[in-house]
Write a protein that holds these residues in place. Structure first.
Motif, PDB file in Angstrom:
ATOM      1  N   LEU A   1      11.652  26.061 -12.437  1.00 34.47           N
ATOM      2  CA  LEU A   1      12.691  25.344 -13.163  1.00 34.47           C
ATOM      3  C   LEU A   1      13.952  25.368 -12.307  1.00 34.47           C
ATOM      4  CD1 LEU A   1      12.340  26.532 -16.879  1.00 34.47           C
ATOM      5  CD2 LEU A   1      11.459  24.449 -15.819  1.00 34.47           C
ATOM      6  N   GLY A   2      14.380  24.201 -11.844  1.00 29.95           N
ATOM      7  CA  GLY A   2      15.514  24.163 -10.934  1.00 29.95           C
ATOM      8  C   GLY A   2      15.165  24.894  -9.660  1.00 29.95           C
ATOM      9  N   GLU A   3      15.968  25.879  -9.302  1.00 30.73           N
ATOM     10  CA  GLU A   3      15.716  26.697  -8.117  1.00 30.73           C
ATOM     11  C   GLU A   3      15.147  28.059  -8.478  1.00 30.73           C
ATOM     12  OE1 GLU A   3      16.011  25.689  -4.895  1.00 30.73           O
ATOM     13  OE2 GLU A   3      16.333  23.749  -5.859  1.00 30.73           O
ATOM     14  N   LEU A   4      14.743  28.239  -9.721  1.00 29.92           N
ATOM     15  CA  LEU A   4      14.286  29.541 -10.182  1.00 29.92           C
ATOM     16  C   LEU A   4      12.793  29.527 -10.480  1.00 29.92           C
ATOM     17  CD1 LEU A   4      17.205  30.417 -12.623  1.00 29.92           C
ATOM     18  CD2 LEU A   4      16.928  31.127 -10.257  1.00 29.92           C
ATOM     19  N   VAL A   5      12.109  30.574 -10.026  1.00 29.98           N
ATOM     20  CA  VAL A   5      10.694  30.764 -10.328  1.00 29.98           C
ATOM     21  C   VAL A   5      10.603  31.524 -11.649  1.00 29.98           C
ATOM     22  CG1 VAL A   5       8.516  31.757  -9.545  1.00 29.98           C
ATOM     23  CG2 VAL A   5      10.124  30.798  -7.872  1.00 29.98           C
ATOM     24  N   CYS A   6       9.906  30.958 -12.616  1.00 33.40           N
ATOM     25  CA  CYS A   6       9.804  31.557 -13.952  1.00 33.40           C
ATOM     26  C   CYS A   6       8.374  31.998 -14.207  1.00 33.40           C
ATOM     27  CB  CYS A   6      10.213  30.555 -15.033  1.00 33.40           C
ATOM     28  SG  CYS A   6      11.804  29.774 -14.747  1.00 33.40           S
ATOM     29  N   THR A   7       8.192  33.204 -14.722  1.00 36.61           N
ATOM     30  CA  THR A   7       6.869  33.667 -15.108  1.00 36.61           C
ATOM     31  C   THR A   7       6.924  34.126 -16.559  1.00 36.61           C
ATOM     32  OG1 THR A   7       5.041  35.163 -14.535  1.00 36.61           O
ATOM     33  CG2 THR A   7       7.255  36.029 -14.296  1.00 36.61           C
ATOM     34  N   VAL A   8       5.830  33.885 -17.282  1.00 37.66           N
ATOM     35  CA  VAL A   8       5.834  34.132 -18.719  1.00 37.66           C
ATOM     36  C   VAL A   8       4.465  34.624 -19.169  1.00 37.66           C
ATOM     37  CG1 VAL A   8       5.191  31.749 -19.290  1.00 37.66           C
ATOM     38  CG2 VAL A   8       6.459  33.111 -20.963  1.00 37.66           C
ATOM     39  N   GLY A   9       4.457  35.484 -20.200  1.00 35.26           N
ATOM     40  CA  GLY A   9       3.209  35.944 -20.795  1.00 35.26           C
ATOM     41  C   GLY A   9       2.415  36.839 -19.867  1.00 35.26           C
ATOM     42  N   GLY A  10       1.104  36.905 -20.129  1.00 36.15           N
ATOM     43  CA  GLY A  10       0.224  37.735 -19.330  1.00 36.15           C
ATOM     44  C   GLY A  10      -0.096  39.049 -20.038  1.00 36.15           C
ATOM     45  N   PHE A  11      -0.727  39.946 -19.279  1.00 32.52           N
ATOM     46  CA  PHE A  11      -1.165  41.251 -19.785  1.00 32.52           C
ATOM     47  C   PHE A  11      -0.667  42.311 -18.821  1.00 32.52           C
ATOM     48  CE2 PHE A  11      -4.609  44.524 -20.128  1.00 32.52           C
ATOM     49  CZ  PHE A  11      -4.374  44.892 -21.446  1.00 32.52           C
ATOM     50  N   ASP A  12       0.007  43.354 -19.340  1.00 32.42           N
ATOM     51  CA  ASP A  12       0.604  44.351 -18.452  1.00 32.42           C
ATOM     52  C   ASP A  12      -0.268  45.586 -18.263  1.00 32.42           C
ATOM     53  OD1 ASP A  12       0.855  45.741 -20.796  1.00 32.42           O
ATOM     54  OD2 ASP A  12       3.038  45.904 -20.763  1.00 32.42           O
ATOM     55  N   GLY A  13      -1.520  45.525 -18.713  1.00 32.54           N
ATOM     56  CA  GLY A  13      -2.410  46.664 -18.630  1.00 32.54           C
ATOM     57  C   GLY A  13      -2.478  47.433 -19.924  1.00 32.54           C
ATOM     58  N   ASN A  14      -1.574  47.102 -20.848  1.00 34.93           N
ATOM     59  CA  ASN A  14      -1.559  47.770 -22.147  1.00 34.93           C
ATOM     60  C   ASN A  14      -1.311  46.793 -23.284  1.00 34.93           C
ATOM     61  OD1 ASN A  14      -1.760  50.082 -23.763  1.00 34.93           O
ATOM     62  ND2 ASN A  14       0.459  50.343 -23.822  1.00 34.93           N
ATOM     63  N   ASP A  15      -0.407  45.853 -23.075  1.00 35.61           N
ATOM     64  CA  ASP A  15      -0.013  44.914 -24.119  1.00 35.61           C
ATOM     65  C   ASP A  15      -0.089  43.477 -23.613  1.00 35.61           C
ATOM     66  OD1 ASP A  15       0.759  46.873 -26.108  1.00 35.61           O
ATOM     67  OD2 ASP A  15       2.481  47.310 -24.829  1.00 35.61           O
ATOM     68  N   PHE A  16      -0.371  42.559 -24.545  1.00 34.88           N
ATOM     69  CA  PHE A  16      -0.229  41.142 -24.271  1.00 34.88           C
ATOM     70  C   PHE A  16       1.252  40.795 -24.414  1.00 34.88           C
ATOM     71  CE2 PHE A  16      -4.665  41.496 -24.931  1.00 34.88           C
ATOM     72  CZ  PHE A  16      -5.250  40.444 -24.250  1.00 34.88           C
ATOM     73  N   LEU A  17       1.756  39.961 -23.522  1.00 34.39           N
ATOM     74  CA  LEU A  17       3.194  39.734 -23.408  1.00 34.39           C
ATOM     75  C   LEU A  17       3.592  38.350 -23.899  1.00 34.39           C
ATOM     76  CD1 LEU A  17       3.690  41.180 -19.800  1.00 34.39           C
ATOM     77  CD2 LEU A  17       3.915  42.389 -21.981  1.00 34.39           C
ATOM     78  N   ASN A  18       4.783  38.287 -24.498  1.00 35.35           N
ATOM     79  CA  ASN A  18       5.379  36.996 -24.829  1.00 35.35           C
ATOM     80  C   ASN A  18       6.708  36.806 -24.113  1.00 35.35           C
ATOM     81  OD1 ASN A  18       6.955  38.836 -26.185  1.00 35.35           O
ATOM     82  ND2 ASN A  18       6.902  37.794 -28.162  1.00 35.35           N
ATOM     83  N   THR A  19       7.004  37.702 -23.178  1.00 36.22           N
ATOM     84  CA  THR A  19       8.311  37.715 -22.525  1.00 36.22           C
ATOM     85  C   THR A  19       8.359  36.771 -21.322  1.00 36.22           C
ATOM     86  OG1 THR A  19       7.598  39.643 -21.250  1.00 36.22           O
ATOM     87  CG2 THR A  19       8.871  40.040 -23.259  1.00 36.22           C
ATOM     88  N   LEU A  20       9.588  36.420 -20.957  1.00 34.66           N
ATOM     89  CA  LEU A  20       9.866  35.508 -19.848  1.00 34.66           C
ATOM     90  C   LEU A  20      10.800  36.205 -18.872  1.00 34.66           C
ATOM     91  CD1 LEU A  20      10.079  32.544 -18.597  1.00 34.66           C
ATOM     92  CD2 LEU A  20      12.006  32.216 -20.162  1.00 34.66           C
TER      93      LEU A  20
END
Length: 649
Positions: free
Chosen positions: A605-624
């Motif tokens: 988005l623009g000049e920024l790389v955005c990553t969202v969601g996924g699995f951190d090894g313990n929890d499913f994520l909704n964070t950005l």
């Protein structure tokens, strides 16, 4: 009916009858092979049923050294009635809880990692929220680490602060009393900027001066607010040692004399900091909450504020009065010292808004300056919902859902439309169907099916065609070498040259007329190898390998380079990131993410790389979170998008 010579019959009463019989067996203790000891109460059940509903119990049963015996699992901190409610839900899909037990059910569901139940309980609590219980609901949501519910509670408090302030829970909160000296003809601003400066001052007092929060609460604190909107420690001004808090950009400005009480440095490691464990102990975050929630002007130059200070919910009473003659007529300059070059500890900014649903194995893409997150898996089910993030408003909204629930797929933009292909719907191993989204009509339509059912395939657009690369075989254990291209005009699929290696969960994208297949796994062995496809001669060529073998990584293109984010190395979800320079044919490591993420989504988005969601090894994520290439830093706070407007024009 017997189409094609097969007998087909569906017994509509079978499922309900079977469920009722299984629950009756549980209650009578027949064929039960697990005993849950909950605070002295014994609950019998069948571990196969519980393992299907609770990922936490699945982990415990899967590590049981005597899998054929009767398992005993002990819980000393859960409510037996709440666990019984979860057992009833596991057998009947019916959640029935008295209002007084909902928090206990939520707490037990968090321990059992039953995310869908957590969401339902959270929604119920929000529906019952009022001025009388908003504080207790916020304390509960904070203890559970539920950012979604916290956001809802804080929004309610912002709209009803005066009503909330009259309740007993509010009156029992710790209080910080501040007296702010004002220059002549000045009044205090009635917005969050002033309290951002106040939070800066409190954080400075705790970290720099070594004060305790309780000490600050014991007496009225004196500050000074100047005509150029800076906040100065009044005591230090009188002593002739001014300290300034909050300049034009509201950043903390002070001389750091000693390190903070808690280290906020992130580990320089590719692996996640936590690992799976049946202990159920929550992961301890190194980030303490500092947050302005709401404020109201009560009388002339008197303000009431609710804020979180160092993780403690507090009330701030702020009274403005004319400054004494000894106060300076202008804001003093910040003094330099031997430690002036030390890195200042800034106030933790507000976190970026999370998605409505936690999602792993989702499809993401940038479309029209917004981030699209589709489908994915959230432990309970595969999703068909699609969310759209507007960085200018820091807000997620829903757009039309996909026709088919799906996870473990990738999404691409082709001719102004979104395309998704294959994946899993949670019932079948692989899907052959695909669909495309028209942003004008806000509608998904089907596209011709793949020739091969596949899951965990890479998808990207190249030369006005959609490419599907690799993926899982029908058993999900071995990667495919297949590569197919879809022509949206002719609405037809054609075969392309096969990959050099079998790959599933590879990251796939286009750069400068070439297509890249990055990492992935052959069987379950993670790969660091990378292949590049040339559409002109229909060939795949191996290029320089990554530094870290990974599957389930995400990839985005920025400034002519490939950014590969997170993934799984065979034992841990990764937070490390590396970038590929095609001109040099080399990979180098970048700053790590704030969270480990495998099977996350990424977009530019623009000049920024955005990553969202996924699995951190313990929890499913909704964070950005977003990456700023200029600073080589990831941020999950709203300041991460401060340059979006300028970069997007």
């Amino acid at each position: 009916m017997t189409p094609n010579g097969y007998l087909v019959f569906e017994d509509e009463s079978f499922l309900d009858s079977t469920v009722a019989k299984m629950n009756a067996l549980r209650k009578s203790g027949q064929f039960c092979d697990v005993r849950l000891q909950v605070c002295g109460h014994e609950l019998m059940a069948h571990r196969a049923v519980l393992a299907c509903c609770s990922p936490y119990l699945f982990e415990i049963f899967n590590s049981d050294i005597e899998p054929h015996g009767v398992s005993h699992v002990t819980f000393e901190d859960l409510d037996p009635a709440a666990v019984e409610i979860l057992l009833h839900y596991a057998y009947t899909a019916q959640l029935k809880a008295d209002q007084e037990l909902v928090k206990e059910v939520y707490s037990a569901a968090k321990r059992f990692k039953m995310d869908r139940v957590k969401q339902i309980c959270g929604d119920y609590l929000i529906s019952k929220m009022g001025s009388q219980n908003a504080i207790s609901f916020r304390n509960f949501a904070s203890s559970m680490g539920d950012n979604r519910v916290l956001a809802k509670v804080d929004a309610y408090i912002q709209d009803h602060l005066l009503d909330v302030s009259e309740q007993d829970d509010f009156l029992k909160l710790p209080r910080l009393k501040l007296e702010v000296m004002l220059e002549d003809n000045l009044t205090l601003p009635s917005n969050g900027r002033l309290y951002t400066k106040v939070l800066n001052w409190v954080q400075h007092s705790l970290w720099e001066n070594g004060d305790q929060l309780e000490q600050l609460m014991e007496e009225v604190q004196t500050l000074y607010y100047s005509a150029d909107h800076k906040l100065v420690d009044g005591g230090l001004v009188i002593e002739g040692h001014p300290e300034v808090f909050g300049g034009e950009e509201d950043h903390l400005q002070f001389v750091q004399k000693k390190p903070p009480r808690e280290s906020t440095q992130r580990p320089m490691s590719c692996s996640s900091s936590g690992s799976l464990s049946p202990s159920g102990a929550p992961k301890q975050s190194s980030r303490t909450e500092w947050k302005y929630i709401a404020s109201e002007k009560t009388t002339n130059n008197t303000y009431l504020c609710l804020a979180v200070l160092d993780g403690t919910l507090c009330v701030i009473f702020l009274h403005g009065r004319s400054s004494p003659q000894t106060s300076p007529s202008a804001t003093p300059c910040l003094l330099k010292s031997l430690s002036f070059e030390a890195q200042p500890q800034e106030l933790e900014e507000r976190l970026l808004s999370p998605m409505h649903y936690a999602r792993s194995g989702l499809g993401t893409a940038a479309l029209g300056g917004k981030l699209i997150a589709a489908g994915g898996y959230n432990r309970e089910e595969c999703l068909r919902t699609v969310e759209c993030y507007d960085p200018k408003e820091d807000r997620w909204t829903f757009i039309a859902p996909m026709r088919t629930p799906r996870a473990r797929f990738q999404m691409a933009v082709l001719m102004g439309r979104l395309f998704v292909m294959g994946g899993s719907n949670g019932h079948s191993d692989e899907l052959s169907c695909g669909e495309t989204y028209d942003p004008v009509a806000d509608d998904w339509t089907q596209v011709p099916e793949l020739r091969t059912n596949r899951c965990n395939a890479g998808v990207c657009s190249l030369d006005n065609k959609l490419y599907v690369v690799g993926g899982s075989d029908p058993c999900g254990q071995k990667g495919l070498m297949n590569c197919d291209a879809f022509d949206p005009v002719a609405k037809a699929w054609t075969n392309c040259a096969s990959l050099n290696s079998r790959r599933h969960q590879a990251a796939v994208c286009e750069l400068d007329g070439f297509m890249y297949a990055i990492g992935g796994a052959e069987s379950w062995n993670c790969l660091n190898t990378v292949e590049r496809y040339n559409p002109k001669n229909d060939t795949w060529t191996l290029i320089a390998p990554m530094n870290v073998a990974r599957r389930g990584a995400a990839v985005a293109v920025h400034a002519g380079n490939l950014f590969v984010v997170g993934g799984f190395d065979g034992s841990h979800a990764l937070r490390c990131v590396e970038v590929y320079d095609p001109a040099r044919n080399e990979w180098r490591m970048l700053g790590g993410m704030t969270s480990a993420r495998s099977n996350a989504g990424v977009a530019l988005l623009g000049e920024l790389v955005c990553t969202v969601g996924g699995f951190d090894g313990n929890d499913f994520l909704n964070t950005l979170e977003v990456y700023n290439p200029e600073t080589d830093e990831w941020s999950d706070g709203t300041d991460g998008f401060s340059s979006f407007s300028s970069s997007s024009g």
